[in-house]
Write an enzyme that holds these catalytic residues in place. Sequence first.
Site, mmCIF file in Angstrom:
data_model
loop_
_atom_site.group_PDB
_atom_site.id
_atom_site.type_symbol
_atom_site.label_atom_id
_atom_site.label_comp_id
_atom_site.label_asym_id
_atom_site.label_seq_id
_atom_site.Cartn_x
_atom_site.Cartn_y
_atom_site.Cartn_z
ATOM 1 N N SER A 48 -4.932 0.585 -5.650
ATOM 2 C CA SER A 48 -4.920 1.319 -4.408
ATOM 3 C C SER A 48 -6.338 1.065 -3.952
ATOM 4 O O SER A 48 -7.030 -0.020 -3.995
ATOM 5 C CB SER A 48 -4.230 2.573 -4.110
ATOM 6 O OG SER A 48 -4.224 2.846 -2.780
ATOM 7 N N ASP A 179 2.189 0.446 -2.868
ATOM 8 C CA ASP A 179 0.848 1.152 -3.681
ATOM 9 C C ASP A 179 1.187 1.502 -5.148
ATOM 10 O O ASP A 179 2.127 2.161 -5.454
ATOM 11 C CB ASP A 179 0.617 2.481 -2.780
ATOM 12 C CG ASP A 179 -0.802 3.103 -2.889
ATOM 13 O OD1 ASP A 179 -1.177 3.131 -4.198
ATOM 14 O OD2 ASP A 179 -1.533 3.283 -1.885
#
Length: 300
Positions: A48, A179
């Site tokens: 991320s 993510d």
Amino acid sequence: MASLGGQGKKRGLILALSGGGVRGFAHLGALRVLRDAGLPIAGVAGSSAGAYAAASYALGLPLEVEPLLNHVIDRKLAGLFMQGGNRLLHLAKVQVRLFRALRDPAIDDAQRLREGLLEYFGDVRIEETPVPLAFNAADLNTGEVVVLREGPLVDGLLASSAIPGVFPPVPWGGRLLVDGDIVEKVPETAARRLGDGPVVGVDVSNPVRLHKPRNSFEVMLMASEASIRRLKELALERCDYALSLVPEEQIDTFDYSQARQVYELGVARTEAALEEIRALLGRQRGLLAWLQRVTHRGEA
């Protein structure tokens, strides 16, 4: 756990940079300290927000706040998650986005973000970076950790940071990726694929905030956060060293006004831990020498 692609392995520290939204700018401060201290970095893995910092280091880009911030900030999107100004207008904007979310897989199409990333990182591939690089992502269907080591770098960044519901999943080799934080916030798995050196897990999570939920939505959110927190702790336990860049107070994911503050936090905490991190390399050299002696005896 799937792995896509690969680069050659070098000696030195392997960094595993966690996600955390704007708190990811603390990674840049930490990387600057390690670079200036001359510590060898054999590879960088990111999840991320940590993926953005990892890519910046791997490509030799400036380890400062403004160059990256100017290319990733989306003030309209940030405004949806930050209170302030006319609350009625804010509520209207949120409702428009929520209606869109009922018919689309995300409230933002990530197009502005893609354009900014292409402008900053360029049309480069993950396997082409001077420093070995890897991203953590999550398979939306299976829940697997997917390690990206090959393919378009910007697409890898978008996959690793595709917050479910906020940004759309990214198609990749027959998978739908989101993510990486949801399965492994500190990307220890990706880091281990980059080399045999000691892995330094760098954590930019928010501190735990103890409070009673006010509604069912907060209960669901707190349960999700607790699960991610536990996965993070397990990953940090597998690292050879854990560097905490957790701020004293909570900082919202999209509060870009705090970017400079967390950057300075990364600098200060890493400077304080520098000798401990440097000692990891000494232990690595000792282990290599021992293995060489054992191998030599076996061949005699």
